[in-house]
Design a protein around this motif. Structure first.
Motif, PDB file in Angstrom:
ATOM      1  N   ASN A 120       0.798  -1.219   0.000  1.00 51.16           N
ATOM      2  CA  ASN A 120       0.000   0.000   0.000  1.00 51.16           C
ATOM      3  C   ASN A 120       0.838   1.280   0.000  1.00 51.16           C
ATOM      4  N   LEU A 121       2.157   1.159   0.043  1.00 49.62           N
ATOM      5  CA  LEU A 121       3.009   2.351   0.061  1.00 49.62           C
ATOM      6  C   LEU A 121       2.971   3.068  -1.280  1.00 49.62           C
ATOM      7  N   ARG A 122       2.983   4.396  -1.182  1.00 45.08           N
ATOM      8  CA  ARG A 122       3.005   5.242  -2.378  1.00 45.08           C
ATOM      9  C   ARG A 122       4.255   6.101  -2.362  1.00 45.08           C
ATOM     10  N   ALA A 123       4.627   6.601  -3.490  1.00 47.71           N
ATOM     11  CA  ALA A 123       5.753   7.540  -3.554  1.00 47.71           C
ATOM     12  C   ALA A 123       5.414   8.742  -2.686  1.00 47.71           C
ATOM     13  N   GLY A 124       6.374   9.152  -1.875  1.00 43.14           N
ATOM     14  CA  GLY A 124       6.168  10.288  -0.975  1.00 43.14           C
ATOM     15  C   GLY A 124       5.796   9.889   0.437  1.00 43.14           C
ATOM     16  N   ASP A 125       5.461   8.618   0.663  1.00 48.21           N
ATOM     17  CA  ASP A 125       5.104   8.165   2.005  1.00 48.21           C
ATOM     18  C   ASP A 125       6.336   8.074   2.895  1.00 48.21           C
ATOM     19  N   GLU A 126       6.131   8.340   4.167  1.00 46.51           N
ATOM     20  CA  GLU A 126       7.172   8.134   5.177  1.00 46.51           C
ATOM     21  C   GLU A 126       7.223   6.639   5.469  1.00 46.51           C
ATOM     22  N   VAL A 127       8.412   6.040   5.412  1.00 51.17           N
ATOM     23  CA  VAL A 127       8.536   4.594   5.556  1.00 51.17           C
ATOM     24  C   VAL A 127       9.576   4.217   6.603  1.00 51.17           C
ATOM     25  N   VAL A 128       9.464   2.982   7.067  1.00 51.90           N
ATOM     26  CA  VAL A 128      10.425   2.377   7.974  1.00 51.90           C
ATOM     27  C   VAL A 128      11.212   1.362   7.151  1.00 51.90           C
ATOM     28  N   VAL A 129      12.538   1.438   7.193  1.00 52.81           N
ATOM     29  CA  VAL A 129      13.382   0.514   6.435  1.00 52.81           C
ATOM     30  C   VAL A 129      13.913  -0.540   7.408  1.00 52.81           C
ATOM     31  N   VAL A 130      13.713  -1.811   7.045  1.00 54.15           N
ATOM     32  CA  VAL A 130      14.162  -2.930   7.880  1.00 54.15           C
ATOM     33  C   VAL A 130      14.945  -3.920   7.030  1.00 54.15           C
ATOM     34  N   ASP A 131      15.691  -4.809   7.709  1.00 49.23           N
ATOM     35  CA  ASP A 131      16.381  -5.881   6.989  1.00 49.23           C
ATOM     36  C   ASP A 131      15.458  -7.094   6.890  1.00 49.23           C
ATOM     37  N   GLU A 132      15.953  -8.178   6.348  1.00 51.84           N
ATOM     38  CA  GLU A 132      15.132  -9.374   6.142  1.00 51.84           C
ATOM     39  C   GLU A 132      14.687 -10.024   7.448  1.00 51.84           C
ATOM     40  N   ASP A 133      15.353  -9.684   8.547  1.00 52.79           N
ATOM     41  CA  ASP A 133      14.983 -10.205   9.864  1.00 52.79           C
ATOM     42  C   ASP A 133      14.099  -9.225  10.631  1.00 52.79           C
ATOM     43  N   ASP A 134      13.612  -8.191   9.962  1.00 53.54           N
ATOM     44  CA  ASP A 134      12.743  -7.149  10.516  1.00 53.54           C
ATOM     45  C   ASP A 134      13.437  -6.309  11.589  1.00 53.54           C
ATOM     46  N   ASN A 135      14.750  -6.137  11.461  1.00 54.03           N
ATOM     47  CA  ASN A 135      15.500  -5.240  12.344  1.00 54.03           C
ATOM     48  C   ASN A 135      15.456  -3.837  11.751  1.00 54.03           C
ATOM     49  N   LEU A 136      15.164  -2.855  12.583  1.00 53.83           N
ATOM     50  CA  LEU A 136      15.084  -1.470  12.133  1.00 53.83           C
ATOM     51  C   LEU A 136      16.448  -0.974  11.659  1.00 53.83           C
ATOM     52  N   LEU A 137      16.472  -0.396  10.468  1.00 56.80           N
ATOM     53  CA  LEU A 137      17.709   0.151   9.901  1.00 56.80           C
ATOM     54  C   LEU A 137      17.650   1.664   9.742  1.00 56.80           C
ATOM     55  N   ALA A 138      16.503   2.185   9.295  1.00 56.55           N
ATOM     56  CA  ALA A 138      16.421   3.606   8.968  1.00 56.55           C
ATOM     57  C   ALA A 138      14.968   4.035   8.809  1.00 56.55           C
ATOM     58  N   THR A 139      14.807   5.328   8.648  1.00 60.20           N
ATOM     59  CA  THR A 139      13.519   5.906   8.296  1.00 60.20           C
ATOM     60  C   THR A 139      13.754   6.866   7.131  1.00 60.20           C
ATOM     61  N   GLY A 140      12.753   7.008   6.294  1.00 60.03           N
ATOM     62  CA  GLY A 140      12.923   7.883   5.141  1.00 60.03           C
ATOM     63  C   GLY A 140      11.646   8.078   4.367  1.00 60.03           C
ATOM     64  N   LYS A 141      11.807   8.650   3.190  1.00 59.35           N
ATOM     65  CA  LYS A 141      10.677   8.977   2.319  1.00 59.35           C
ATOM     66  C   LYS A 141      10.761   8.136   1.053  1.00 59.35           C
ATOM     67  N   ALA A 142       9.680   7.438   0.740  1.00 56.68           N
ATOM     68  CA  ALA A 142       9.627   6.603  -0.456  1.00 56.68           C
ATOM     69  C   ALA A 142       9.686   7.484  -1.701  1.00 56.68           C
ATOM     70  N   VAL A 143      10.540   7.094  -2.635  1.00 55.04           N
ATOM     71  CA  VAL A 143      10.643   7.792  -3.913  1.00 55.04           C
ATOM     72  C   VAL A 143       9.770   7.085  -4.945  1.00 55.04           C
ATOM     73  N   LEU A 144       9.652   5.775  -4.809  1.00 50.88           N
ATOM     74  CA  LEU A 144       8.851   4.943  -5.714  1.00 50.88           C
ATOM     75  C   LEU A 144       7.668   4.350  -4.954  1.00 50.88           C
TER      76      LEU A 144
END
Length: 171
Positions: A120-144
């Motif tokens: 359901n994510l859209r370009a411009g959404d604020e997202v949480v970036v995780v690794d394959e084990d669901d460990n938090l890595l970063a936060t940012g803005k979706a470009v795609l």
């Protein structure tokens, strides 16, 4: 008298909480407002307009209310709260474990490294970036959007705002 009680900057504290929680629920999903902004939060307001700019909890920034868009940008603490509250893969972009160190350092996420994403994510959404084990890595803005992240092999998928390593160094 120059004050206008009906304007947001002069609302009582309870009304401010109601509004920012509603906005967070709209942006991230039902329940996000209460999780992000418990009653212990404090508001940092603009000295010129009196409008809310940042929300902190126990001295740690949770989110910034962007004046240009009216959306929240999350800090690592805010991203952690969202990740812990919502089930996988809600509000997440999942990257390969091989690039997790780079992302945690605050580097941008490229589409070729995305292995899963909230559909359901859209370009411009604020997202949480995780690794394959669901460990938090970063936060940012979706470009795609979600489908483009999974389809493309080139280009930036997420502009990373903050990596978890910098946050851990500050705490």
């Amino acid at each position: 008298m120059s004050r206008k009680p009906e304007t947001p900057e002069f609302l009582p504290r309870e009304e401010k909480f109601r509004k920012i929680r509603w906005m967070a629920d709209y942006q991230f999903g039902r329940g996000a407002g209460k999780v992000l902004f418990p009653d212990t939060c404090k508001f940092i307001v603009s000295p010129k307009t009196g409008r809310i700019r940042q929300i902190t909890d126990k001295g740690i920034r949770i989110a910034t209310l962007k004046a240009s868009s009216g959306w929240f940008s999350l800090s690592i603490e805010g991203a952690k709260r969202i990740k812990d509250f919502f089930e996988y893969p809600r509000n997440r972009v999942v990257v390969t474990n091989e690039v997790s160190e780079f992302i945690a350092d605050g580097k941008n996420v490229f589409a070729k490294h995305v292995v899963d994403v909230d559909e359901n994510l859209r370009a411009g959404d604020e997202v949480v970036v995780v690794d394959e084990d669901d460990n938090l890595l970063a936060t940012g803005k979706a470009v795609l959007c979600a489908s483009e992240m999974m389809l493309f092999n080139r280009g930036i998928a997420v502009n990373v705002r903050a990596g978890v390593k910098k946050y851990l160094d500050q705490v």
